[in-house]
Design an enzyme around this catalytic site. Structure first.
Site, PDB file in Angstrom:
ATOM      1  N   SER A 100       0.851  -1.187   0.000  1.00  0.00           N
ATOM      2  CA  SER A 100       0.000   0.000   0.000  1.00  0.00           C
ATOM      3  C   SER A 100       0.886   1.236   0.000  1.00  0.00           C
ATOM      4  CB  SER A 100      -0.888   0.005   1.252  1.00  0.00           C
ATOM      5  OG  SER A 100      -1.534   1.250   1.425  1.00  0.00           O
ATOM      6  N   TYR A 159      -1.851  -0.447  10.539  1.00  0.00           N
ATOM      7  CA  TYR A 159      -1.842  -0.745   9.106  1.00  0.00           C
ATOM      8  C   TYR A 159      -0.578  -0.205   8.447  1.00  0.00           C
ATOM      9  CZ  TYR A 159      -3.563  -1.082   4.294  1.00  0.00           C
ATOM     10  OH  TYR A 159      -3.706  -1.387   2.959  1.00  0.00           O
TER      11      TYR A 159
END
Length: 242
Positions: free
Chosen positions: A133, A146
């Site tokens: 990501s 995350y």
């Protein structure tokens, strides 16, 4: 552009929905034999040709069993992932929630690579692609766990690429920004209305899957230990007020 992937075998984790499902479809369209490992049961509309394993990527035996069932494995794609605690200050995040995020997003990818690499070594090489990501490069508020997991994943790919290069195994990441998936819609409170009208660009899962297929192909034989960023130029823009 011909990717020449027909006849190969791929194992995809997290293939039931979102980006993982798009990768399954894209590889099937390329003539690849597909095996999936996902916590979810097999969706009714998944083609019968796909071999399905219901299991968690943090369960090493489940990962190993899926690899064994893959046979002549040459492609492994780690799409399984969770958002973890979103919208919470670091002081409000429990240890277990933080650890679970890293366990799925980082340790699960390592387990996939560990067992896939052993199988690939026997056939002379292969390609491993992780779904990372842009949150591995830049942080958004309320996403500590995350971001930490995706940042670790970028370095995991580099380390694995270094260790596995002599075995003919390439390891790379694809790092998109926001993608229109059920997980991202839930994270942003857009489950019902979706992303139409939002003031930021959004990827479709199929666009990310195309990048995965390229990195899995021999066209990318010189690409190893890198991260292919899909963020509409977000990382390129300076915060300098000009």
């Amino acid at each position: 552009m011909e990717l020449n992937l027909a006849g190969r075998t791929a194992l995809i984790t997290g293939g039931a929905s979102g980006i993982g499902r798009a990768v399954v479809t894209a590889l099937l369209d390329e003539g690849v034999r597909v095996v999936v490992l996902d916590r979810a049961e097999r969706p009714a509309d998944v083609p019968e040709s796909v071999r399905w394993h219901s299991g968690d990527v943090t369960d090493e035996e489940a990962v190993a069993a899926a690899v064994r069932d893959s046979g002549d494995l040459s492609i492994a794609v780690g799409c399984a992932g969770i958002s973890g605690p979103v919208g919470k200050a670091p002081t409000e995040i429990g240890r277990d929630d933080f650890a679970r995020t890293l366990d799925v997003n980082l340790t699960g990818q390592f387990l996939l690579a560990k067992h896939a690499a052993a199988a690939m070594r026997e056939r002379g090489g292969g390609a491993i692609v992780f779904l990372a990501s842009d949150s591995g490069f830049v942080a958004a508020p309320g996403m500590v766990a995350y971001c930490a997991s995706k940042g670790g994943l970028l370095m995991l790919a580099k380390a694995l690429a270094t260790d596995l290069a002599d075995d003919g195994i390439r390891v790379n990441c694809v790092a998109p920004s926001v993608v229109d998936t059920p997980m991202s819609r839930a994270d942003l409170g857009l489950t019902e209305q979706g992303f139409d009208g939002q003031p930021f660009p959004v990827h479709q899962p199929e666009e990310v899957a195309a990048a995965v297929c390229y990195l899995a192909s021999d066209l990318a034989r010189g690409v190893n230990g890198t991260t292919h960023v899909l963020d509409f130029g977000g990382l390129a823009r300076s915060t300098f007020p000009a």
